[in-house]
Design a protein around this motif. Structure first.
Motif, mmCIF file in Angstrom:
data_model
loop_
_atom_site.group_PDB
_atom_site.id
_atom_site.type_symbol
_atom_site.label_atom_id
_atom_site.label_comp_id
_atom_site.label_asym_id
_atom_site.label_seq_id
_atom_site.Cartn_x
_atom_site.Cartn_y
_atom_site.Cartn_z
ATOM 1 N N SER A 308 0.834 -1.194 0.000
ATOM 2 C CA SER A 308 0.000 0.000 0.000
ATOM 3 C C SER A 308 0.876 1.254 0.000
ATOM 4 C CB SER A 308 -0.892 -0.003 1.248
ATOM 5 O OG SER A 308 -1.592 1.217 1.382
ATOM 6 N N THR A 309 0.558 2.175 -0.892
ATOM 7 C CA THR A 309 1.278 3.459 -0.956
ATOM 8 C C THR A 309 0.258 4.594 -1.024
ATOM 9 O OG1 THR A 309 1.448 3.269 -3.368
ATOM 10 C CG2 THR A 309 3.318 2.461 -2.076
ATOM 11 N N LEU A 310 -0.663 4.605 -0.084
ATOM 12 C CA LEU A 310 -1.788 5.528 -0.130
ATOM 13 C C LEU A 310 -1.368 6.994 -0.046
ATOM 14 C CD1 LEU A 310 -4.308 3.595 2.162
ATOM 15 C CD2 LEU A 310 -4.409 3.826 -0.327
ATOM 16 N N ALA A 311 -0.340 7.293 0.719
ATOM 17 C CA ALA A 311 0.023 8.692 0.937
ATOM 18 C C ALA A 311 0.427 9.392 -0.352
ATOM 19 C CB ALA A 311 1.152 8.796 1.968
ATOM 20 N N ILE A 312 1.169 8.703 -1.218
ATOM 21 C CA ILE A 312 1.615 9.363 -2.441
ATOM 22 C C ILE A 312 0.453 9.532 -3.422
ATOM 23 C CG2 ILE A 312 2.364 7.231 -3.588
ATOM 24 C CD1 ILE A 312 4.026 10.729 -3.761
ATOM 25 N N TYR A 313 -0.491 8.596 -3.438
ATOM 26 C CA TYR A 313 -1.647 8.801 -4.308
ATOM 27 C C TYR A 313 -2.497 9.960 -3.798
ATOM 28 C CZ TYR A 313 -5.463 7.992 -7.498
ATOM 29 O OH TYR A 313 -6.394 8.167 -8.498
ATOM 30 N N THR A 378 1.376 -4.852 3.011
ATOM 31 C CA THR A 378 2.466 -4.093 3.600
ATOM 32 C C THR A 378 2.302 -2.631 3.205
ATOM 33 O OG1 THR A 378 3.893 -4.526 1.693
ATOM 34 C CG2 THR A 378 4.010 -6.084 3.529
ATOM 35 N N ALA A 379 3.223 -1.782 3.643
ATOM 36 C CA ALA A 379 3.087 -0.358 3.339
ATOM 37 C C ALA A 379 4.448 0.302 3.181
ATOM 38 C CB ALA A 379 2.289 0.341 4.444
ATOM 39 N N GLY A 380 4.461 1.394 2.410
ATOM 40 C CA GLY A 380 5.660 2.208 2.236
ATOM 41 C C GLY A 380 5.287 3.584 1.738
ATOM 42 N N VAL A 381 6.163 4.547 1.959
ATOM 43 C CA VAL A 381 5.812 5.938 1.701
ATOM 44 C C VAL A 381 5.887 6.308 0.219
ATOM 45 C CG1 VAL A 381 8.174 6.663 2.213
ATOM 46 C CG2 VAL A 381 6.344 8.329 2.311
ATOM 47 N N PRO A 389 9.947 11.358 3.387
ATOM 48 C CA PRO A 389 10.243 10.132 4.143
ATOM 49 C C PRO A 389 9.836 10.265 5.611
ATOM 50 C CG PRO A 389 12.075 10.675 2.707
ATOM 51 C CD PRO A 389 11.135 11.828 2.638
ATOM 52 N N GLY A 390 9.287 9.189 6.142
ATOM 53 C CA GLY A 390 8.918 9.172 7.548
ATOM 54 C C GLY A 390 7.573 9.801 7.817
ATOM 55 N N PHE A 391 7.428 11.077 7.503
ATOM 56 C CA PHE A 391 6.139 11.734 7.687
ATOM 57 C C PHE A 391 5.074 11.046 6.834
ATOM 58 C CE2 PHE A 391 8.295 16.144 8.519
ATOM 59 C CZ PHE A 391 8.881 15.629 9.657
ATOM 60 N N GLY A 392 5.475 10.640 5.626
ATOM 61 C CA GLY A 392 4.544 9.945 4.741
ATOM 62 C C GLY A 392 4.196 8.561 5.248
ATOM 63 N N ASP A 393 5.124 7.894 5.925
ATOM 64 C CA ASP A 393 4.826 6.597 6.529
ATOM 65 C C ASP A 393 3.762 6.759 7.611
ATOM 66 O OD1 ASP A 393 6.989 4.481 5.529
ATOM 67 O OD2 ASP A 393 8.012 6.394 5.801
ATOM 68 N N GLN A 394 3.887 7.798 8.403
ATOM 69 C CA GLN A 394 2.878 8.072 9.429
ATOM 70 C C GLN A 394 1.518 8.355 8.784
ATOM 71 O OE1 GLN A 394 4.654 11.342 11.505
ATOM 72 N NE2 GLN A 394 6.027 10.048 12.704
ATOM 73 N N ARG A 395 1.531 9.078 7.680
ATOM 74 C CA ARG A 395 0.275 9.350 6.973
ATOM 75 C C ARG A 395 -0.333 8.057 6.438
ATOM 76 N NH1 ARG A 395 -4.369 11.555 7.108
ATOM 77 N NH2 ARG A 395 -5.283 12.059 5.080
ATOM 78 N N ILE A 449 -0.290 9.244 15.684
ATOM 79 C CA ILE A 449 0.956 8.517 15.455
ATOM 80 C C ILE A 449 2.113 9.473 15.190
ATOM 81 C CG2 ILE A 449 0.702 8.283 12.944
ATOM 82 C CD1 ILE A 449 1.838 5.411 13.286
ATOM 83 N N ARG A 450 1.791 10.742 14.912
ATOM 84 C CA ARG A 450 2.843 11.716 14.613
ATOM 85 C C ARG A 450 3.552 12.206 15.867
ATOM 86 N NH1 ARG A 450 -0.086 15.474 9.985
ATOM 87 N NH2 ARG A 450 -1.388 13.822 9.088
ATOM 88 N N ASN A 451 2.966 11.939 17.021
ATOM 89 C CA ASN A 451 3.505 12.478 18.270
ATOM 90 C C ASN A 451 4.579 11.541 18.832
ATOM 91 O OD1 ASN A 451 3.760 14.294 20.317
ATOM 92 N ND2 ASN A 451 1.702 14.030 21.129
#
Length: 478
Positions: A308-313, A378-381, A389-395, A449-451
């Motif tokens: 899953s790469t939802l954040a970039i879409y 699975t998931a990746g940014v 990077p990272g912030f997108g994983d949290q998203r 999850i960002r905290n």
């Protein structure tokens, strides 16, 4: 120091409460208590808040990464970077001399395992040093790069991190992308079978264990790539178009990226083996139809994972494509100017692209259904646009929940499922004997999850604030 830590633990074992005796007997015989972790260079230790060989975390709420509900009021004992016990406080005496951290009101989750986490972005073939810092500061402790624009630089950075000489997640490196005629000229466009075999041999001999095929790869080339990679103990995943999910699965591919967005099985007017055909299927396909479920079941039966790469879409959906303040803060002037141009275009056109919004929802539905059917999601940014990077994983975590997964399920997707497909059984869950790679969240991870308060990797507790305060304007400034 490490021998002293082990002696202290044994003293505690001998004086523990009767009702935890069996737990401590297991502890005493656990070989992980004798393991030694990598020493960190001084330039890395400046980001570390906790480096004790023996840690005791108390009053924690713990999500184990297996999909189970959270356990509250937990005590976790960590020795030399490995979990030695996870129990109720009343069931264990704390080791004498241990560093004690009170986590009342805080949540622990396993370190995020990102499996589509590039060290490059469009126009920048290598952003590894800044990306690595952003990943770790966000709670991502292991990544698989899923295709590389600079494989040798990835390998070198991975070794530096492994040796304790640079800060970042553990990096599972990738070889260069494979594609076909008409594809990106910066990727490998195979001339013949030997060209494929030589490329895979070259990079596997340097430690690479993943290869990614791209949109124009032909079925015949994919067959050779898969066979050759598997012979050399490497795996293959793909962003598909010319090849259908069904073809790739039957050829033995290990994983497929982007879900419904790269599914060409349902395209109209498609030429087999060619990246063409209309994308109307994205708007017309019934996700819970028999034909979709049959395709997903085929993947499940053949142990093909879906990433899953939802954040970039989401970043391409006009009414969602907004960068948050922390993202703009770390982006370079160039990347910020690109973002403002895109945002201005959206606003000037007064575009409310319902088509892309609906497609995002359908991508979510496809992934949710695959997961509920028993598939390994699975998931990746897939960093790009204003997704860093990272912030997108949290998203991604937030979007997986929007897709219908529970908190426990979303954590499982982003931790233990990633560890599973990477063949890394020592990470991905919080349990006795596993590596102490985990994240401490202030409050409830379900809500924020960002905290991130602390990120532990190999039992070292990194302070995200110390990392991020040096990142202003750095990402995309290589």
């Amino acid at each position: 120091m490490k021998h002293l830590a082990f002696i202290l633990l044994l003293i505690t074992i001998l004086g523990c409460k009767q009702n935890s005796k069996s737990e401590f007997i297991a502890l005493k015989s656990d070989k992980s208590s004798k393991r030694e972790r990598t020493e960190l260079d001084k330039n890395i230790l400046k980001y570390v808040k906790y480096k004790s060989d023996v840690l005791a975390l108390i009053n924690a709420t713990v999500f184990d990464g297996k999909g189970n509900p959270a356990n509250e009021n937990q005590t976790l004992i960590i020795v030399n970077g490995y979990f030695q016990a996870i129990v109720k406080k009343s069931e264990i005496d704390l080791p004498k001399g241990a560093t004690i951290i009170d986590l009342k009101g805080k949540t622990i989750i396993p370190g995020i395992v990102g499996v589509h986490n590039h060290l490059h972005i469009p126009r920048f073939p290598f952003v590894g040093e800044t990306a690595s810092k952003l990943y770790l500061a966000s709670g991502v402790t292991t990544i698989q790069t899923c295709g590389s624009a600079s494989p040798q630089q990835e390998i070198e950075l991975s070794k530096r991190i492994e040796q304790g000489k640079f800060i970042g997640p553990n990096i599972i490196t990738s070889g260069p992308y494979f594609t076909g005629k008409g594809g990106n000229p910066n990727m490998i466009i195979p001339r013949n079978e030997n060209h494929i075999k030589d490329t895979i041999q070259y990079w596997t001999e340097r430690g690479v264990r993943w290869f990614k095929v791209y949109r124009h790869t032909t079925p015949s080339d994919l067959k050779i790539i898969i066979n050759e990679a598997h012979k050399r103990n490497a795996k293959v995943t793909g962003h598909l178009c010319s090849i259908t999910f069904e073809q790739a699965t039957n050829l033995g591919i290990d994983g497929i990226e982007h879900g419904l967005n790269s599914t060409s099985d349902f395209r109209k007017n498609k030429t087999m083996g060619i990246c063409d055909g209309s994308r109307e299927y994205m708007d017309e396909l019934t996700i819970n139809s028999k034909e979709v479920k049959q395709l997903q079941q085929l993947m499940i039966d053949n142990n093909v994972f879906l990433t899953s790469t939802l954040a970039i879409y989401e970043a391409s959906v006009p009414n969602r494509a907004f960068a948050e303040e922390r993202t703009l803060k770390v982006m370079s002037s160039f990347l910020k100017s690109q973002y403002r141009e895109r945002r201005n275009d959206f606003d000037t056109q007064k575009s409310n692209d319902n088509i892309r919004e609906k497609r995002l929802k359908r991508i979510m539905e496809f992934e949710h259904q695959f997961f509920k059917m028993g598939g390994t999601l699975t998931a990746g940014v897939d960093a790009g646009r204003h997704v860093v990077p990272g912030f997108g994983d949290q998203r991604n975590f937030e979007l997986l929940k929007e897709a219908g997964l529970t908190t426990e399920e979303a954590i499982k997707v982003m931790t233990s499922n990633g560890a599973q497909i990477l063949s890394k059984p020592e990470i991905g869950t919080i349990e006795k004997g596993k590596k102490a790679d985990f994240v401490i969240i202030k409050g409830d991870v379900t809500e924020n999850i960002r905290n991130v308060e602390l990120v532990f990797k190999d039992g070292y507790g990194f302070d995200p604030k110390l990392i991020l305060e040096e990142m202003d304007g750095k990402f995309g400034d290589e």
